[in-house]
Design a protein around this motif. Structure first.
Motif, short mmCIF file in Angstrom:
data_model
loop_
_atom_site.label_atom_id
_atom_site.label_comp_id
_atom_site.label_asym_id
_atom_site.label_seq_id
_atom_site.Cartn_x
_atom_site.Cartn_y
_atom_site.Cartn_z
N UNK A 13 0.91 -1.27 -0.05
CA UNK A 13 0.18 0.07 0.05
C UNK A 13 0.82 1.17 -0.16
N UNK A 14 0.16 2.43 -0.56
CA UNK A 14 0.84 3.42 -0.64
C UNK A 14 0.61 4.54 0.61
N UNK A 15 1.78 4.96 1.40
CA UNK A 15 1.30 5.43 2.58
C UNK A 15 0.95 6.86 2.32
N UNK A 16 -0.11 7.47 3.00
CA UNK A 16 -0.26 8.67 2.65
C UNK A 16 -1.03 9.33 3.93
N UNK A 17 -0.53 10.52 4.46
CA UNK A 17 -0.73 11.29 5.50
C UNK A 17 -2.11 12.01 5.08
N UNK A 37 -4.29 1.13 -3.78
CA UNK A 37 -4.17 0.75 -2.40
C UNK A 37 -3.44 1.38 -1.43
N UNK A 38 -3.97 2.00 -0.15
CA UNK A 38 -3.55 3.04 0.41
C UNK A 38 -3.41 2.53 1.72
N UNK A 39 -2.31 3.09 2.52
CA UNK A 39 -2.44 2.96 4.05
C UNK A 39 -2.36 4.38 4.34
N UNK A 40 -3.58 4.78 4.79
CA UNK A 40 -3.84 6.24 5.39
C UNK A 40 -3.23 6.24 6.73
N UNK A 41 -2.67 7.46 7.00
CA UNK A 41 -2.15 7.67 8.36
C UNK A 41 -2.76 9.17 8.98
N UNK A 42 -3.31 9.06 10.21
CA UNK A 42 -3.99 10.10 10.54
C UNK A 42 -2.97 11.18 10.99
#
Lengths: 675, 301
Positions: free
Chosen positions: A38-42, B231-236
């Motif tokens: 997965x692509x990391x995104x803030x 496909x994402x890993x969303x970070x707060x």
């Protein structure tokens, strides 16, 4: 037009492939269930996303597997690697050899009926050979040029049924023409024959072979003798097409003999040896038939021990030793000659060795003429035998008699020449001591002294129970025999005992005077004398006591004027025979076991009939083993058998690994484009 | 758009000129501390009549309506509305969630605060600024008059969005801050881990005319149109918590529904407490927002 491509694949290591597949493919798929790259995104807050996805997640640890090109490529690459580990081999419809030699076993064990629907092994072998021929010439996307094919059938001997040909129809006919025999099996002759056709040497240097070795396709049950002395040469490839079942068990008659009681010639004693190749003891009745009528049965079923193991036994025979039992039947009353047959009441898959026969000649006391000095030793020996008559002649008397009647030798069964030589010995059966029969083509060239025996043919009927190890000959005649002569005993100075057969003349020549040796003082002399008289007397009538083996040639002497000669084989088929030499006949090789009957029109034979019988027995000790071998152990290498139509196979793993590598490269490229 | 580096980046002269004609309008009439330029509920000495009441001992006789006394022979005191100044409180969300979006939400909030504060100062209102979302509430109070513009601008410029939540504490501080009643402008995305309900409840009951300006980035409103895919890993940004998302159509639809329901809930909550709620997309031009949107919503006139 439709094209059918049959791709037969066998696996060398299917278990390894399965284990690797089970241990790698599910984890790979699970990785896609569990984690994605997965692509990391803030973002400001994940609160809204959490709400959005919580319904879709449904609290499951795994996500729904989605179609992914990367997953597909990885699965394909992994599958190819797993397949490569399993080491598949496939018939690609091609043989790298430009020449293929098809060796088809048609020995006795190939008659075992353990194929599909009771098909014999030979029939199955022929079917598979035909299928192999079609595949070699069948073409297809993987096919190369069709090789030239030679077809050789082998059992006791090898026979080329079809020389190298590109004509598939011709080769197919050759395969179909293979007939069953009951002979033993040896592959040595077949190899020699094939190599004779395939070895091409450099004309300038004969030690250099310039032709590529052929590929051998062996269709057999693997019961082949002398494999430890058979080798595959460098470059030769062998594909063993195994036919028959490993579990097939058999028993049979290993040996059969019948002899008249010397004291009561109307009685016949029958001896049989039963062999059992099975893993369990054999319990069966044993029956004796005379001319097809049941005459005796063992009082109780015999129990033959199971086969055992012996490391010293031919490895090609699986190191197995047959269980054996000797059976002696009560004396049978036989006033006339006939065919005695012994058979096992319990048949198995290999029927041919379940019965054996022997021909018993009618009682026939001999008429003997002793010509020469009439020494004490020989006269005493002859007088001690149960003869019909014994007449003594000096050499002059015999010559005079011959002058009057040239047919007079026919009045005697055997003429014994005791160091005397008549003017002519054109016909008759002679046992000659000392003086060489020059008129018969045996040429003397000197006298030798102090001779000892160098080699003997122990298996010859003349030498049964004859030990010549201690024989000392003070003086012998050195002779040279012609092509019709057969040397039985070889001394250091030349032939010591030889036989000769030329038309109506048969003789046994002993090249020394027994009185010039210590032989008369040995028991072997008496036995030799009796053997020689019996052998000479029986030579013109029938094969009396010694059955033939499949592959042997039957010989007989027919009365003058015999015509319309034919041989009836055990299956009932008639084969007309044209004889050039009126008195002698040779027929063979006799392929099948059973009783062959030679009959003719015209004058009756010495037995008083127009028929001669020959018994041919399959050797259950050598060929009766029916449990097929799945691999063949040559002297230097082991060849695993293929079954069920599997044929020359090519390893596919290098191509599979190459395909996996290409797929991984594509997968890497796709991945780089995504990230 | 480049980030803000100096006060002039907050507001340019062209916008200042256009804002000079505007004033902050409150739907309520408040009692100011000093005489200002707007009506107050406090009866006083202005010329605008408010009511009558009976005269009581000690009242200033100057406000007795003598005409009534002549007709009714009773003393009535004439009451007038007194003109007072307006307290204008601007609360800026400094939580880390504001530090995102294109255009940046925090920059947009600071420019908006600068413009609104400028309007307040120009109209001689008492302007106070609060920054919440950090460990402590930061404030700048008691500004009045155009000359305080640069001071206000520098304070706004010095703010950073790196805090976590703090909305409830911030609103409680504002409510108890003794800034006087007036207009409260909350510039925030209202995406607080602890929720917005308690914070708004603090200020809603204190007599403020509250305007909740919810600033959202375009990609928050419509992520699909702004490149959120795959496909994402969303970070707060505030809590650091991670959420794995596959931006499928169904998930994006679900997000849109979730956002709409969240905004609707905030609007309903606000309406029930007489709070004006306005969603502001950070891509909207500031002058358009001020001269169009907020005028239509009655904040500016």
């Amino acid at each position: 037009m439709s094209v059918t491509l049959t791709l037969a694949i066998s696996w060398i290591a299917p278990l390894a492939g399965t284990i690797v597949a089970l241990s790698t493919i599910p984890p790979l798929v699970a990785l896609y269930f569990l984690r994605l790259r997965r692509t990391r995104r803030v973002i400001s807050t994940t609160m809204l996303w959490t709400r959005a996805t919580q319904d879709l997640r449904a609290n499951a640890p795994f996500q729904r597997l989605r179609l992914s090109l990367l997953l597909l490529l990885q699965l394909l690459a992994l599958a190819l690697v797993v397949l490569a580990i399993a080491q598949p081999e496939a018939d690609l419809g091609e043989s790298k050899a430009t020449r293929v030699v098809m060796l088809i076993d048609h020995s006795g064990s190939m008659n075992a009926l353990d194929g599909i629907d009771g098909m014999s092994r030979l029939a199955e072998a022929k079917q598979r050979a035909a299928a192999r021929l079609r595949s070699l010439h069948g073409g297809g996307m993987f096919s190369g040029p069709a090789p030239s094919v030679m077809v050789i059938a082998f059992s006791k001997d090898a026979q080329v049924l079809c020389p190298f040909t590109d004509n598939v129809t011709q080769a197919m006919h050759a395969v179909e023409s293979v007939l069953p025999t009951d002979g033993t099996t040896t592959l040595t002759d077949a190899f020699e024959l094939a190599r004779a056709f395939t070895t091409v040497t450099n004309p300038d240097d004969e030690s250099v072979v310039i032709a590529r070795p052929p590929a051998y396709e062996l269709f057999s049950d693997g019961i082949i003798a002398n494999m430890d002395r058979t080798v595959l040469r460098a470059g030769e490839r062998m594909t063993y097409h195994s036919v028959g079942q490993e579990s097939t068990e058999s028993a049979g008659i290993g040996a059969l003999a019948a002899a008249r009681n010397p004291e009561r010639t109307d009685e016949v004693q029958v001896f049989a040896r039963v062999v059992n190749w099975g893993r369990a003891p054999l319990t069966s009745d044993l029956e004796v038939l005379v001319d097809g009528r049941l005459r005796a049965v063992t009082p109780a079923p015999i129990v033959v021990p199971a086969a055992g193991k012996d490391a010293a036994v031919d490895a090609a025979m699986g190191g197995a030793v047959a269980g054996e039992m000797q059976v002696v039947f009560p004396s049978l009353s036989m006033l006339q000659g006939g065919v005695i047959e012994v058979r096992l009441a319990k048949n198995d898959a290999l029927i041919a060795d379940d019965r054996a026969a022997v021909i018993v000649a009618p009682p026939h006391p001999l008429k003997i003429a002793l010509v020469g000095r009439g020494g004490f030793v020989m006269r005493s020996l002859l007088e001690g035998m149960a003869l019909a008559s014994l007449e003594l002649f000096s050499i002059e008397e015999w010559n005079r008699r011959m002058t009057i009647d040239a047919q007079s030798p026919d009045a005697f069964d055997v003429i014994v020449l005791d160091n005397a030589m008549p003017d002519s010995i054109a016909r008759g059966r002679y046992l000659i001591f000392g003086a060489p029969p020059t008129s018969a083509g045996i040429i003397p060239y000197g006298t030798k002294s102090s001779t000892i025996v160098r080699s003997i043919r122990e298996e010859h009927p003349l030498l049964q129970y004859v030990n010549l190890d201690d024989l000392f000959v003070a003086s012998m005649t050195a002779v040279a025999g012609g092509a019709e002569c057969e040397v039985i005993v070889e001394a250091s100075e030349g032939p010591l005992i030889l036989t000769m057969h030329r038309g109506p003349l048969t003789l046994v020549y002993v090249a020394f005077d027994p009185m010039e040796s210590d032989w008369p003082f040995q028991r072997g002399f008496v036995n030799f004398f009796a053997n020689a008289l019996a052998w000479l007397a029986a030579g013109g009538t029938a094969v009396a006591d010694e059955p033939l083996a499949p592959g042997d040639v039957a010989t007989a002497r027919l009365p003058a004027g015999a015509h319309d000669i034919a041989m009836r084989d055990p299956g009932g088929g008639e084969t007309p025979i044209v004889v050039q030499d009126a008195g002698n006949l040779s027929y063979g090789p006799l392929a099948r076991s059973g009783v062959y009957r030679l009959h003719w029109s015209g004058a009756k034979g010495s037995s008083g009939t127009n028929e001669l019988a020959f018994a041919v027995n399959m050797n259950a000790r050598a060929e009766g083993r029916a449990n097929a071998a799945r691999e063949i152990q040559f002297a230097t290498e082991r060849v695993a058998g293929v079954q069920g139509g599997a044929i020359t196979l090519s390893s596919l793993w290098p191509w599979l690994l190459l395909g996996a590598f290409v797929l991984l490269c594509v997968e890497w490229w796709v991945w780089l484009r995504r990230v | 758009m480049s980030r803000l580096e100096k006060v002039d980046d907050l507001i340019d002269s062209r916008l200042m000129a256009r804002l000079d004609g505007l004033d902050v309008v409150s739907r309520k009439i408040f009692t100011g501390k000093i005489q200002g330029e707007r009506r107050s509920r406090r009866r006083g000495q202005s010329v605008e009549f408010a009511d009558f009441r009976n005269y009581s001992h000690g009242d200033d006789l100057r406000f007795v309506d003598w005409n009534i006394y002549a007709r009714l022979d009773r003393l009535f005191l004439k009451l007038f509305l007194e003109e007072e100044d307006l307290s204008m409180v601007i609360a800026i969300d400094q939580s880390a969630s504001m530090e995102g979006g294109d255009p940046n939400k925090f920059d947009y909030a600071r420019r908006l605060a600068m413009a609104l504060g400028y309007i307040g100062l120009v109209n001689n209102n008492r302007v106070s600024l609060f920054g919440f979302g950090t460990n402590r509430i930061e404030r700048l109070t008691g500004l009045r008059g155009r000359r305080r513009t640069r001071e206000m601008g520098q304070w706004i410029l010095d703010r950073e969005a790196n805090g976590v939540g703090g909305f409830t504490d911030g609103m409680r501080t504002v409510a108890l801050g003794g800034q006087g009643r007036g207009v409260l402008l909350i510039l925030s995305d209202f995406l607080f881990p602890e929720g917005y309900e308690k914070g708004l409840a603090y200020v809603a009951g204190r007599g403020f005319d509250v305007f909740a300006l919810q600033i959202l980035a375009p990609e928050e409103i419509d992520p699909a149109r702004h490149g959120l895919a795959g496909d994402l890993r969303l970070i707060d940004s505030e809590t650091g918590s991670e959420t794995e998302v596959t931006a499928s159509t169904s998930v994006l639809d679900q997000y849109t529904q979730s956002l709409e329901s969240y905004v609707a809930a905030l609007r309903d909550f606000s309406v029930r407490r007489s709070i004006t709620h306005q969603v502001v997309e950070s891509s909207v031009q500031l002058d358009t927002l001020l001269l169009d949107y907020l005028r239509r919503r009655g904040l500016l006139a």
